[in-house]
Design a protein around this motif. Structure first.
Motif, PDB file in Angstrom:
ATOM      1  N   ASP A  86     -15.085  28.629  74.423  1.00  0.00           N
ATOM      2  CA  ASP A  86     -14.573  27.274  74.220  1.00  0.00           C
ATOM      3  C   ASP A  86     -15.313  26.280  75.123  1.00  0.00           C
ATOM      4  O   ASP A  86     -14.709  25.436  75.785  1.00  0.00           O
ATOM      5  N   SER A  87     -16.646  26.416  75.131  1.00  0.00           N
ATOM      6  CA  SER A  87     -17.440  25.662  76.101  1.00  0.00           C
ATOM      7  C   SER A  87     -17.630  24.211  75.701  1.00  0.00           C
ATOM      8  O   SER A  87     -18.113  23.919  74.612  1.00  0.00           O
ATOM      9  N   GLU A 145     -13.872  14.218  78.451  1.00  0.00           N
ATOM     10  CA  GLU A 145     -13.728  15.546  79.048  1.00  0.00           C
ATOM     11  C   GLU A 145     -14.978  15.919  79.852  1.00  0.00           C
ATOM     12  O   GLU A 145     -14.901  16.445  80.962  1.00  0.00           O
ATOM     13  N   GLU A 148     -14.950  13.854  82.988  1.00  0.00           N
ATOM     14  CA  GLU A 148     -13.989  14.372  83.972  1.00  0.00           C
ATOM     15  C   GLU A 148     -14.571  15.579  84.698  1.00  0.00           C
ATOM     16  O   GLU A 148     -14.435  15.716  85.911  1.00  0.00           O
ATOM     17  N   TYR A 149     -15.255  16.436  83.946  1.00  0.00           N
ATOM     18  CA  TYR A 149     -15.928  17.578  84.571  1.00  0.00           C
ATOM     19  C   TYR A 149     -16.977  17.071  85.579  1.00  0.00           C
ATOM     20  O   TYR A 149     -17.073  17.573  86.700  1.00  0.00           O
ATOM     21  N   GLY A 249     -16.057  26.479  79.737  1.00  0.00           N
ATOM     22  CA  GLY A 249     -14.925  26.074  78.909  1.00  0.00           C
ATOM     23  C   GLY A 249     -13.701  25.838  79.761  1.00  0.00           C
ATOM     24  O   GLY A 249     -13.809  25.689  80.983  1.00  0.00           O
ATOM     25  N   HIS A 250     -12.524  25.796  79.138  1.00  0.00           N
ATOM     26  CA  HIS A 250     -11.318  25.449  79.888  1.00  0.00           C
ATOM     27  C   HIS A 250     -10.836  26.580  80.776  1.00  0.00           C
ATOM     28  O   HIS A 250     -10.412  26.353  81.891  1.00  0.00           O
ATOM     29  N   ASP A 251     -10.885  27.834  80.262  1.00  0.00           N
ATOM     30  CA  ASP A 251     -10.535  28.923  81.167  1.00  0.00           C
ATOM     31  C   ASP A 251     -11.436  30.133  80.940  1.00  0.00           C
ATOM     32  O   ASP A 251     -11.000  31.276  81.031  1.00  0.00           O
TER      33      ASP A 251
END
Ligand code: ATP
Ligand code: MG
Length: 330
Positions: A86-87, A145, A148-149, A249-251
């Motif tokens: 989910d990158s 997003e 934010e990263y 990704g997110h996790d």
């Protein structure tokens, strides 16, 4: 509980540099469980599938993945794997090291490339014998997003020391709607977070970077621009054998050297393991093993500076020699 690392060597020198990186990770004595998966040309030949479902699931369920390279099947492997983690951002540092011949030895930049949209997510159509079109996709949400990263990345001090904040590269003077949206979203997030952000038109940036890379640190780009501009930076630092990357990704996240299978030297045991080892250092930092990541970088820098060196860097050492020297320096 141990952390589960999916390991996919793939084809060509992936089979040589990934085991080298695992040797380095094992020397750190962290409680990792390494689980191997298959992907690439060889598996396609034997099973008809370049990316077996077990490998996709292995990556999706792991804490992080270390990937080598895939040959002709690269797109069939890496695109779904980026999806498996989910990158939304591709992190590509390009740093020149003492002891390595570089066009621009002062280069130390990190590209944060949007990893899901732009022209790569767009739909291509062949409308007539004469006309083909492509739709470019930019959303405020994906742009925010990424920004934010980028803000967290610089706030955590992960950017190069010589520059605060980040630069956003875009072409909003021509692509007013899409890059206009991207630019505005990224600069909005920077302002909300109190992070210094400046901007460059991407064509001007492509001239200014090689002329004076020291003016840049973290660079935030849309997908295609990030692909091209980070390759330009790679050319400034002295070789594909050095460059790591991360798909975050997110996790979950997948780490891979920028280089491919290097068919010209595959199987000879002479590939430079540095890009894969630095990808493993990024994996360590991602999983919170920041001190171990720093130790790996320091060991790599010491070997780059004093040798042994592989052929691509003018030496005659083997992959194993260089890996053993890195482990020794740890
Ligand atoms: P692929 O299609 O898999 O990308 P390629 O032919 O483009 O294969 P790359 O892996 O991209 O090959 O490498 C391009 C050149 O850089 C080759 O000459 C290769 O030998 C060299 N190279 C790439 N990675 C390394 C490495 N880790 N060590 C030494 N040389 C390397
Ligand atoms: Mg290539």
């Amino acid at each position: 509980m141990s952390e589960r690392i999916a390991v996919i060597e793939g084809d060509g020198i992936g089979k040589e540099v990934v085991p080298a990186a695992i040797d380095v990770l094992e020397a750190l004595e962290i409680d990792f469980e390494f689980v191997e998966g298959e992907a690439g040309d060889a598996v396609e030949e034997s099973t008809g599938e370049a990316l077996p479902a077990e490998t996709y699931d292995l990556v999706a369920d792991a804490d992080a993945t270390l990937f080598g390279a895939a040959g002709d099947t690269a797109a069939d492997v890496i695109l779904p794997l980026r999806d498996a983690v989910d990158s939304f951002v591709n992190v590509r540092p390009a740093k020149a090291y003492p002891g390595v011949d570089a066009l621009r030895p002062e280069t130390d930049v990190v590209f944060l490339r949007e990893n899901t949209e732009g022209v790569y997510a767009g739909h291509e159509d062949r409308l007539s014998e004469d006309l083909s079109t492509l739709t470019r996709v930019i959303t405020t949400s994906a742009s925010r997003e990424l920004a934010e990263y980028a803000c967290e990345f610089v706030a955590d001090g992960r950017g190069p020391d010589h520059r605060d904040g980040f630069t956003v590269a875009h072409k909003s003077n021509v692509m007013r709607e899409t890059d206009g949206r991207f630019r505005e979203a990224v600069l909005d997030v920077a302002a909300e977070r109190g992070v210094d952000a400046d901007e460059e038109l991407m064509d001007a940036f492509a001239t200014k970077l090689p002329l004076d890379p020291s003016q840049y640190g973290v660079v935030v780009c849309p997908n295609l621009a990030g692909d091209v501009l980070s390759d330009l930076a790679a050319g400034l630092v002295g070789g594909l054998g050095l460059l790591p990357s991360a798909n975050v990704g997110h996790d979950n996240a997948l780490f891979e050297p920028v280089h491919g299978t290097a068919p010209d030297i595959a199987g000879e045991g002479i590939a430079n393991p540095t890009a894969a080892v630095l990808s493993a250092a990024m994996l360590l930092e991602y999983l919170g093993h920041v001190e171990e990541g720093r130790r790996v970088r320091t060991a790599v820098e010491s070997v780059l500076s004093d040798g042994p060196r592989t052929g691509d860097l003018g030496g005659d050492a083997t992959t194993e020699d260089v890996t053993a020297a890195i482990v020794d320096r740890l």
